[in-house]
Enzyme design. Structure first.
Site, PDB file in Angstrom:
ATOM      1  CB  SER A   1      -8.028   2.823   3.331  1.00  0.00           C
ATOM      2  OG  SER A   1      -7.082   2.228   4.206  1.00  0.00           O
TER       3      SER A   1
ATOM      4  CB  SER B   1      -7.804  -0.171   5.912  1.00  0.00           C
ATOM      5  OG  SER B   1      -8.671   0.919   6.098  1.00  0.00           O
TER       6      SER B   1
ATOM      7  CE  LYS C   1      -3.750   1.764   3.054  1.00  0.00           C
ATOM      8  NZ  LYS C   1      -4.521   1.409   4.278  1.00  0.00           N
TER       9      LYS C   1
END
Lengths: 476, 469
Positions: free
Chosen positions: A167, A191, A90
């Site tokens: 996310s 997330s 990420k």
């Protein structure tokens, strides 16, 4: 984004290997890391225009690392099961010399001067970083899509009209689509587990403190947990085993020995007591029928495998946990981004700006009250959970919605049962437990006692081995 | 009043004052002193002087005497529980004691009677110590240093000069030990509430490492900084109490007797509080400098070091944390019964209730930075010696000296960082007010600071002087 090297067409048979399968081939020198990395880069090149999983692809660096791995292995310096395995992170993980954007206009030019401990541990084990994955701005969102960030929306590989979960929006996508063999995300209220749920992969939020957050952009210190997304549970255990363990660079890091999660992972669950959480209170979202059916079928599978299922109920409704996580997150996140909010709020997307506004007006007594309530709930929840070997709980109440349905998008994210275990700190794995009528993956959570990730994996692995869901990959 | 207790040869005995715990224990063990005599001596002392100094808010003579008779019988039957068996103690009125009121110096809690002992009160009783009663405190341990004469209990007076302040918030604890109305006192320290009364009254006040002692059964003031701790006349007594409080599982070193030498010890010395805060009074500086000479003569090696963050910044961070957490604890009372609060508490809670989460979190972030920086410094020495408060006990009700006494200190850095610290008398002013310094140790290394303080105490004569009342 870097120019993509010219490569042969994608080789889906390579990109859809599990880590365990690929590393067996690499160890036997029947597969070269260079070949594997090239296959992934080709897959990225072939799918990114539809998926937008990546913010930055490190093609040249990955190929160089693959050649080094190939040479090392040829010279007898095999480092173990992650040697030569390509992964992505990420874009809130720092890598020295590489841009970290957090998908924010506030950080488009930021080049990191440190590397996240989790990445250092993986590269030391021989894994090869392919690039940085899409995310909501600083990991923030309630599910609503505003499409106001500097990068295009990541799209679900099972149906590109559908949401990816957030996310860690790119992380679930990349693993399901075969554009990364595994991914690292971070989980404040869900997330890691929500993108895993949306994309039909396995996502682990370990016990708070097990995985170092050093070198990762913080969202909320007291809730953030970094964790892996993988295709199988065994792969997940392998990655967690490598990144877990005390790190003095993270003040929230737990100083305790990491067990080998793979040891006994295949021992089965006969005789285990598995708690089942069915009712999350009157204000939990209604569950989509296919999701409910798959959850009930999962209970039956666990029973068939020899576990004794016991219905348990949590000491508070879902909303009780969610309010705590919300309040703590608003307060801490605002504390992190205060200066940017005061000086450059115009560069923020709506989701982040909304959260900053909530944090700005929040009183200290409310933050402290939330932390006090959190402690009480963590203890009373633990009293219920720790009476079982592991617990089966809902994850999302519906499958990934389409991008145009704000109400359902919020229900998918904000309504999910994931934040419970951020509040309490217990390890929770999001696992694919089938598909709905539209072919979208459904999910559940397997939850364990504090620091007992090993049992979570053992239950998940037994279920995974007894069901056919890992045989299906999205067709792109 | 007459002295009924026999005196131990090496212990400082002053007419009218009870002996120290260690001295009394030796006499009790030798069969020359009874716990009943000891408790009666304290009760007589209370009767004689407490109408003037107001150290106690509640005296439980009946139960104390019954416990003393029980202790006497146990000891006579050969069942001694150790050095605190039969020793009188008293607790700040924010500790619960079964059957006694807990009022925290507040009208809000009038009529509250505890049904069980706080863990630490129980630990003292298990060690055989005898609870005399409860000691005066600022309301819920709260004060800005000012005296507003608006609490439901009389203002405690400093036994060295009754026109002066006794230090807060454990106002009764320092005064009681100095005046001899108790042998041992239990106080609690958020940003100095054990160490300030010890400073003002010339006794030993120990704030152990954050987390060493159990706070169950105490009224919380500020979760993240509250630390309970003992006040005693000598270092040896404080060490005896610490061992009893920490429980058998904790690794607390035995009470130091009288270490003759500190050779081999490396001690850091912090002199400067940094910008933004008035420095110490001249008398404190002189006593401090002379004290360093004593440590050197005892063989310690001294190194001048600096405070990594100015004390004024530490004080600010501690104020934000303290008022916010306090407001979170007392929010309902602030909304519903503010008229029943004294000014100091109401003022703090109003500030806390209006503090933003981001300011609280910013203060906690500063705190972590301070704690890490201090720990890096302290870890490289066996202990650190520095000032405590920068002034002697102020005149009651006289501003700005009152608030300055509480605000200008070297105490809050260690409240933020959680390191153990001890305040000890190191001399007197010309007019007979006690002076003091502070010794700080590594986390959970109370043994080092007790050893240094005990050696200093043995090498000096300050324990021979008692207030005359």
């Amino acid at each position: 984004m870097k120019a993509m090297p010219k490569l042969a067409p994608a080789a889906p048979e390579l990109v859809h290997l599990t880590i365990t399968e690929a590393s067996r081939l690499i160890a036997a020198r029947r597969l070269s890391p260079v070949e594997l990395v090239e296959a992934f880069l080709a897959r990225i090149a072939a799918t990114e225009d539809r998926l937008h999983a990546y913010i930055t692809v490190l093609g040249d660096e990955a190929l160089a690392a693959a050649r080094q791995a190939e040479a090392d292995i040829a010279a007898g310096r095999y480092k173990g099961p992650l040697h030569g395995i390509p992964f992505a992170v990420k874009d809130n993980y720092h890598v020295v010399g590489v841009r970290t954007t957090g998908a924010s206009r506030l950080m488009l030019d930021y080049v990191a001067d440190e590397t996240a401990t989790a990445i250092e541990r993986l590269t030391a084990a021989g894994a090869i970083l392919l690039g940085k994955l899409n995310t909501w701005e600083y990991g923030t969102g309630t599910g609503e899509i505003h499409d106001d960030l500097p990068f295009p929306l990541a799209r679900n590989p099972w149906n590109t009209d559908r949401f990816t979960g957030g996310s860690s929006t790119g992380a679930g996508v990349a693993v399901a689509a075969g554009s990364a063999m595994f991914a690292l995300g971070s989980d404040t209220g869900g997330s890691v587990r929500l993108p895993a749920a949306a994309a039909g992969v396995q996502g682990m939020k370990a016990t708070y403190g097990v995985v170092s957050r050093a070198g990762i952009l913080p969202n909320c210190w007291s809730l953030d947990v970094a964790g892996p997304l993988t295709w199988t549970c065994e792969d997940n255990a392998l990655v967690l085993r490598t990144i877990a363990g005390h790190d003095p660079r993270d003040p929230g890091s737990a100083d305790r020995l990491v067990p080998d999660y793979l040891q006994g992972i295949g021992a089965g669950i006969a005789g285990m007591v598995i708690g089942v959480i069915r009712d999350l209170g009157p204000d939990a979202p209604s569950m989509q029928p296919d999701t409910r059916a798959n959850l009930e079928a999962m209970e039956a599978v666990l029973e068939d495998l020899g576990a004794r299922l016991v219905e348990i109920s949590l000491p508070a409704p879902l909303s009780g946990y969610r309010q705590i996580v919300g309040a703590i997150n608003w307060g801490e996140s605002y504390s992190i981004h205060e200066r940017d909010f005061l000086e450059r709020a115009d560069l923020m997307g709506k989701a982040l700006r909304d959260k900053m506004t909530a944090g700005f007006t929040m009183r200290a007594v409310d933050y402290i009250a939330a932390q006090r309530r959190r402690r009480e709930l963590a203890q009373s929840t633990d009293a219920v959970l720790s009476a079982c070997d592991a617990v089966l709980a809902p994850c999302t109440f519906l499958t990934a919605p389409t991008f145009d349905d704000q109400e359902t998008l919020t229900k998918f994210t904000f309504g999910a049962a994931t934040s419970i275990f951020n509040a309490t700190g217990h390890p929770a794995l999001s696992i694919c437990n089938g598909f709905d009528a539209d072919g979208m993956p459904t999910s559940a959570q397997i939850v364990g006692r504090w620091f007992d990730e090993a049992t979570v994996y053992r239950v998940a692995r037994a279920y995974e081995a007894a069901t056919p869901w890992r045989a299906e990959r999205p067709v792109l | 009043m007459s002295q009924t207790t026999a005196a131990a040869a090496p212990s400082p005995v002053v007419p009218d004052h009870p002996p120290t715990a260690a001295a009394a224990a030796r006499e009790i063990a030798a069969g020359r002193l009874s716990p009943v005599d000891l408790v009666e001596a304290c009760l007589r002392r209370i009767e004689a002087v407490d109408g003037t100094i107001h150290s106690f808010v509640y005296v439980d003579a009946e139960r104390a005497l019954a416990a003393a008779r029980h202790a006497e019988a146990e000891i006579a039957a050969g069942r001694s529980r150790g050095p605190l068996h039969g020793i009188p103690f008293a607790a700040k009125d924010n500790y619960d004691a079964a059957g006694l009121p807990t009022c925290g110096g507040s009208r809000l809690m009038a009529g509250t009677v505890a049904d069980r002992d706080a863990i630490l009160v129980a630990a003292m009783k298990n060690a055989g110590a005898i609870l005399l009663g409860k000691l005066s405190t600022w309301e819920y341990g709260t004060g800005n240093g000012g005296e507003y004469f608006d609490l439901p209990i009389p203002t405690t007076r400093n036994p060295w000069d009754t026109q002066r302040f006794a230090g807060g918030s454990s106002t009764g604890a320092g005064a009681a030990v100095a005046a001899g109305t108790t042998v041992i006192a239990l106080g609690s320290d958020t940003t100095g509430s054990v160490r300030l009364p010890a400073s003002a009254c010339g006794v030993v006040g120990l704030r152990p490492t954050h987390g060493l002692l159990d706070k169950a059964g105490m009224i919380a003031n500020c979760y993240s900084m509250d630390v309970p701790g003992p006040l005693a006349w000598t270092v040896e007594d404080a060490a005896l109490v610490l061992r009893a409080l920490a429980g058998p599982s904790a690794t607390v070193a035995p009470a130091p007797t009288r270490p003759a030498s500190l050779s081999g010890l490396r001690i850091g010395v912090i002199l400067d509080p940094g910008p933004g805060m008035a420095g110490p009074d001249a008398a404190l500086v002189t006593a401090f400098t002379e004290g360093l000479t004593v440590l050197e003569e005892l063989g310690a090696e001294l190194f001048e070091i600096s405070l990594p963050v100015p004390a004024a910044e530490c004080f600010l961070a501690a104020s934000v944390i303290g008022s916010s957490e306090s407001a979170a604890i007392h929010e309902a009372e602030l909304r519903e019964r503010p008229q029943d609060m004294g000014f100091a508490l109401r003022d703090k809670l109003m500030r806390g209730a209006m503090t933003r989460a981001s300011d609280y979190l910013a203060a906690q972030r500063v705190r972590r930075m301070v704690a890490d920086a201090l720990d890096r410094t302290i870890r490289t020495y066996d202990a650190v010696v520095t000032f405590g408060a920068f002034h002697v006990a102020p005149r009651l009700g006289v501003e700005p000296e009152m608030t300055a006494f509480t605000a200008d200190t070297m105490l809050t850095p260690f409240s933020l960082s959680g390191h153990p610290s001890l305040v000890q008398c190191n001399g007197f002013t010309g007019s007979g007010l006690p002076l003091h310094w502070q010794i700080v140790g590594r986390r959970f290394a109370e043994a080092n600071i007790l050893k240094i303080a005990a050696a200093y105490e043995a090498a000096t004569t300050w324990r021979l002087r008692r207030p005359t009342l």
